[in-house]
Design an enzyme around this catalytic site. Sequence first.
Site, PDB file in Angstrom:
ATOM      1  N   ASP A  61       0.846  -1.208   0.000  1.00 42.83           N
ATOM      2  CA  ASP A  61       0.000   0.000   0.000  1.00 42.83           C
ATOM      3  C   ASP A  61       0.879   1.255   0.000  1.00 42.83           C
ATOM      4  OD1 ASP A  61       0.875  -0.231   2.610  1.00 42.83           O
ATOM      5  OD2 ASP A  61      -1.127  -0.148   3.523  1.00 42.83           O
ATOM      6  N   SER A  62       2.213   1.058   0.004  1.00 41.80           N
ATOM      7  CA  SER A  62       3.133   2.171  -0.249  1.00 41.80           C
ATOM      8  C   SER A  62       2.866   2.773  -1.622  1.00 41.80           C
ATOM      9  CB  SER A  62       4.590   1.687  -0.156  1.00 41.80           C
ATOM     10  OG  SER A  62       4.797   0.534  -0.942  1.00 41.80           O
ATOM     11  N   ASP A 104      -1.072  -6.112  -0.090  1.00 38.14           N
ATOM     12  CA  ASP A 104      -1.470  -5.518   1.193  1.00 38.14           C
ATOM     13  C   ASP A 104      -2.977  -5.335   1.301  1.00 38.14           C
ATOM     14  OD1 ASP A 104       0.745  -5.089   2.809  1.00 38.14           O
ATOM     15  OD2 ASP A 104       1.247  -3.163   1.877  1.00 38.14           O
ATOM     16  N   GLU A 135      -1.447  -5.481   8.785  1.00 37.94           N
ATOM     17  CA  GLU A 135      -0.619  -4.879   9.833  1.00 37.94           C
ATOM     18  C   GLU A 135      -1.270  -5.056  11.198  1.00 37.94           C
ATOM     19  OE1 GLU A 135       0.209  -0.773   8.965  1.00 37.94           O
ATOM     20  OE2 GLU A 135       1.021  -1.218   6.980  1.00 37.94           O
ATOM     21  N   GLU A 202       9.295  -4.184  10.448  1.00 34.83           N
ATOM     22  CA  GLU A 202       9.731  -2.889   9.899  1.00 34.83           C
ATOM     23  C   GLU A 202      10.285  -1.994  11.003  1.00 34.83           C
ATOM     24  OE1 GLU A 202       6.978  -1.055   7.210  1.00 34.83           O
ATOM     25  OE2 GLU A 202       8.161   0.788   7.062  1.00 34.83           O
TER      26      GLU A 202
END
Length: 286
Positions: A61-62, A104, A135, A202
């Site tokens: 989703d970056s 994602d 996440e 991360e």
Amino acid sequence: MSIAETAESPGAAAAPRKAVTLARLADMHARGEKIAMLTAYDATFAAVADAAGIDCLLVGDSLGMVCQGLDSTVGVSLDAMRHHTDSVARGLRRVRGGAWLVADLPFGSYQASREQALRSATALMQAGAQMVKLEGGGWTAETVRFLTERGIPVCGHLGLTPQTVHALGGYRVQGRDEASAVRLREDARALQDAGAAMLVLEMVPAALAGTVTAELAHCATIGIGAGRGTSGQVLVMHDMLGIHLGRPPKFVRNFMAGAGSIEDALRAYVFAVKDGSFPDDGMHAW
Ligand code: KIV
């Protein structure tokens, strides 16, 4: 190499690459072979990354920042994720590519209920993903179990979780103090027990990432800004090619420097992950 050459010229890609499967990833993990992952958002870059031998592609989703110019991933929609997953999967199919494809689940598409997560994951799997990433810590374990029991492979994501950047107070290193390090280790075990086959770590201290990796028997850890003790590495492709709107994170190496082509740069990344020379000890400040 162009997609057309690989897909259409007789002999250009004589033997299709052996597909990376969940079983192959588990085998790599068991043998200690490092897993090389990169983000991809479109068909052409996916094909080039595949030709360079990347193990896993992540439709991250970056893409909100990289492709849409947003300042966080919070505004990325499920429709956008489906669109880019579809493009990447199509690029891989055209070159008969073998990379494992992860997508994602975006913010707001899985938090409400297990059923909402299943609907969202189904949309991404139908677009061509082979695994979904979500996440969050222990609270996601129930969802991870629900999805994996229904045949959807899941990758967790702990440490800096960009979708919750506002709650975290910025893009900061996580797990620095004893209490948060203990929580992260518990969360990692809960995700593994719920069936997660992969776990992105991360921006956590290298020692903590190494401990988590050692504590997980059958869940491969993929680090980003987490040192070299993880089972594999992931980077945002544009970052490691030296293309970014702001300053790149400290842990990124520009693989384009000195490379003759993008494919060469991606190949150098795969090589550096596999032989453990990326990241080097100076790649993170924590
Ligand atoms: O969205 C993304 O690109 C990611 C990676 C940076 C791990 O989640």
